[in-house]
Motif scaffolding. Sequence first.
Motif, PDB file in Angstrom:
ATOM      1  N   ARG A 197     -10.367  -6.376   5.962  1.00  0.00           N
ATOM      2  CA  ARG A 197     -11.567  -6.618   6.722  1.00  0.00           C
ATOM      3  C   ARG A 197     -11.651  -8.218   6.784  1.00  0.00           C
ATOM      4  O   ARG A 197     -12.520  -8.621   7.811  1.00  0.00           O
ATOM      5  CB  ARG A 197     -12.833  -5.989   5.931  1.00  0.00           C
ATOM      6  N   ARG A 236       0.990  -1.145   0.056  1.00  0.00           N
ATOM      7  CA  ARG A 236      -0.139  -0.014   0.079  1.00  0.00           C
ATOM      8  C   ARG A 236       0.827   1.199   0.013  1.00  0.00           C
ATOM      9  O   ARG A 236       0.632   2.302  -0.736  1.00  0.00           O
ATOM     10  CB  ARG A 236      -0.947  -0.042   1.129  1.00  0.00           C
ATOM     11  N   PRO A 286      -5.499   0.728  -8.589  1.00  0.00           N
ATOM     12  CA  PRO A 286      -6.731   1.071  -7.588  1.00  0.00           C
ATOM     13  C   PRO A 286      -7.404  -0.189  -7.187  1.00  0.00           C
ATOM     14  O   PRO A 286      -8.138  -0.457  -6.020  1.00  0.00           O
ATOM     15  CB  PRO A 286      -7.875   2.095  -8.338  1.00  0.00           C
ATOM     16  N   ALA A 287      -7.350  -1.139  -8.277  1.00  0.00           N
ATOM     17  CA  ALA A 287      -7.900  -2.552  -8.021  1.00  0.00           C
ATOM     18  C   ALA A 287      -7.231  -3.069  -6.965  1.00  0.00           C
ATOM     19  O   ALA A 287      -7.878  -3.920  -5.847  1.00  0.00           O
ATOM     20  CB  ALA A 287      -8.022  -3.253  -9.206  1.00  0.00           C
ATOM     21  N   ASP A 291      -3.396  -2.279 -12.521  1.00  0.00           N
ATOM     22  CA  ASP A 291      -4.521  -1.550 -11.775  1.00  0.00           C
ATOM     23  C   ASP A 291      -4.307  -1.284 -10.524  1.00  0.00           C
ATOM     24  O   ASP A 291      -4.980  -2.133  -9.739  1.00  0.00           O
ATOM     25  CB  ASP A 291      -5.692  -2.397 -12.381  1.00  0.00           C
ATOM     26  N   GLU A 337     -14.532 -14.834  -0.263  1.00  0.00           N
ATOM     27  CA  GLU A 337     -13.685 -13.723  -0.115  1.00  0.00           C
ATOM     28  C   GLU A 337     -11.967 -14.164  -0.448  1.00  0.00           C
ATOM     29  O   GLU A 337     -11.727 -13.516  -1.177  1.00  0.00           O
ATOM     30  CB  GLU A 337     -13.724 -13.236   1.372  1.00  0.00           C
ATOM     31  N   ASP A 339     -12.133 -14.083  -4.255  1.00  0.00           N
ATOM     32  CA  ASP A 339     -12.267 -12.742  -4.855  1.00  0.00           C
ATOM     33  C   ASP A 339     -10.934 -12.264  -4.841  1.00  0.00           C
ATOM     34  O   ASP A 339     -10.455 -11.722  -5.678  1.00  0.00           O
ATOM     35  CB  ASP A 339     -13.537 -12.080  -4.022  1.00  0.00           C
ATOM     36  N   LEU A 387      -5.411  -1.667  -4.548  1.00  0.00           N
ATOM     37  CA  LEU A 387      -5.900  -0.954  -3.028  1.00  0.00           C
ATOM     38  C   LEU A 387      -7.178  -1.368  -2.562  1.00  0.00           C
ATOM     39  O   LEU A 387      -7.222  -1.695  -1.276  1.00  0.00           O
ATOM     40  CB  LEU A 387      -5.560   0.524  -3.315  1.00  0.00           C
ATOM     41  N   ASP A 388      -8.290  -1.605  -3.525  1.00  0.00           N
ATOM     42  CA  ASP A 388      -9.370  -2.135  -3.123  1.00  0.00           C
ATOM     43  C   ASP A 388      -9.490  -3.474  -2.571  1.00  0.00           C
ATOM     44  O   ASP A 388      -9.917  -3.777  -1.655  1.00  0.00           O
ATOM     45  CB  ASP A 388     -10.478  -2.029  -4.378  1.00  0.00           C
ATOM     46  N   ALA A 389      -8.703  -4.369  -3.348  1.00  0.00           N
ATOM     47  CA  ALA A 389      -8.360  -5.493  -2.814  1.00  0.00           C
ATOM     48  C   ALA A 389      -7.710  -5.827  -1.335  1.00  0.00           C
ATOM     49  O   ALA A 389      -8.301  -6.920  -0.519  1.00  0.00           O
ATOM     50  CB  ALA A 389      -7.913  -6.518  -3.928  1.00  0.00           C
ATOM     51  N   GLU A 395      -8.058  -3.563   0.892  1.00  0.00           N
ATOM     52  CA  GLU A 395      -8.954  -3.287   1.791  1.00  0.00           C
ATOM     53  C   GLU A 395      -9.737  -4.281   2.242  1.00  0.00           C
ATOM     54  O   GLU A 395     -10.186  -4.676   3.469  1.00  0.00           O
ATOM     55  CB  GLU A 395      -9.827  -1.946   1.455  1.00  0.00           C
ATOM     56  N   ARG A 396     -10.542  -5.180   1.237  1.00  0.00           N
ATOM     57  CA  ARG A 396     -11.140  -6.258   1.444  1.00  0.00           C
ATOM     58  C   ARG A 396     -10.472  -7.256   2.211  1.00  0.00           C
ATOM     59  O   ARG A 396     -10.877  -7.971   3.157  1.00  0.00           O
ATOM     60  CB  ARG A 396     -11.758  -6.696  -0.031  1.00  0.00           C
TER      61      ARG A 396
END
Length: 149
Positions: A114, A31, A103-104, A101, A84, A87, A106-108, A110-111
């Motif tokens: 969690r 990150r 942003p993809a 990519d 999950e 994914d 960074l989104d992964a 974050e998931r």
Amino acid sequence: MCNYCGCRDFPLIGRLSQEHWDIQESAGALRRAIGEARHGEAVTLLEDLVARLIPHTDTEENGLFAELRAEGSLAEEVERLCAEHADIHGVLGAIDRAAPDWPAVLDALERLHRHIDHEEHGLFPAAVIMLPLAAWDRITPGRSPAATG
């Protein structure tokens, strides 16, 4: 990571929790590299993260999660967590290393954060309560199976 319930005293949970810590550290480094536009380093860190995730999720799914499925009461939660895994692996594994990519990614990440939180503070403590000792014997490397009879 979870420190309050004692579930880390179970060797497998302790190992998986340590792996979570290592995965979170790797994800944090990735990150930061992305945020600082150190993209060449980020690609290497992405590879390192994926290399940590694959054996970790394999251990979860084929050990702890299999026993929880068989026990039954947490089967729905286990299926959600396995989805999950698929994914997160799917996104991180499919990133084009030549033109990522970010942003993809960074989104992964974050998931993933969690997801680990749910395992650490929900599934792992519940597993300690729900699984019988014989199940822990089956999924704990180096332990002999519990005596039956």
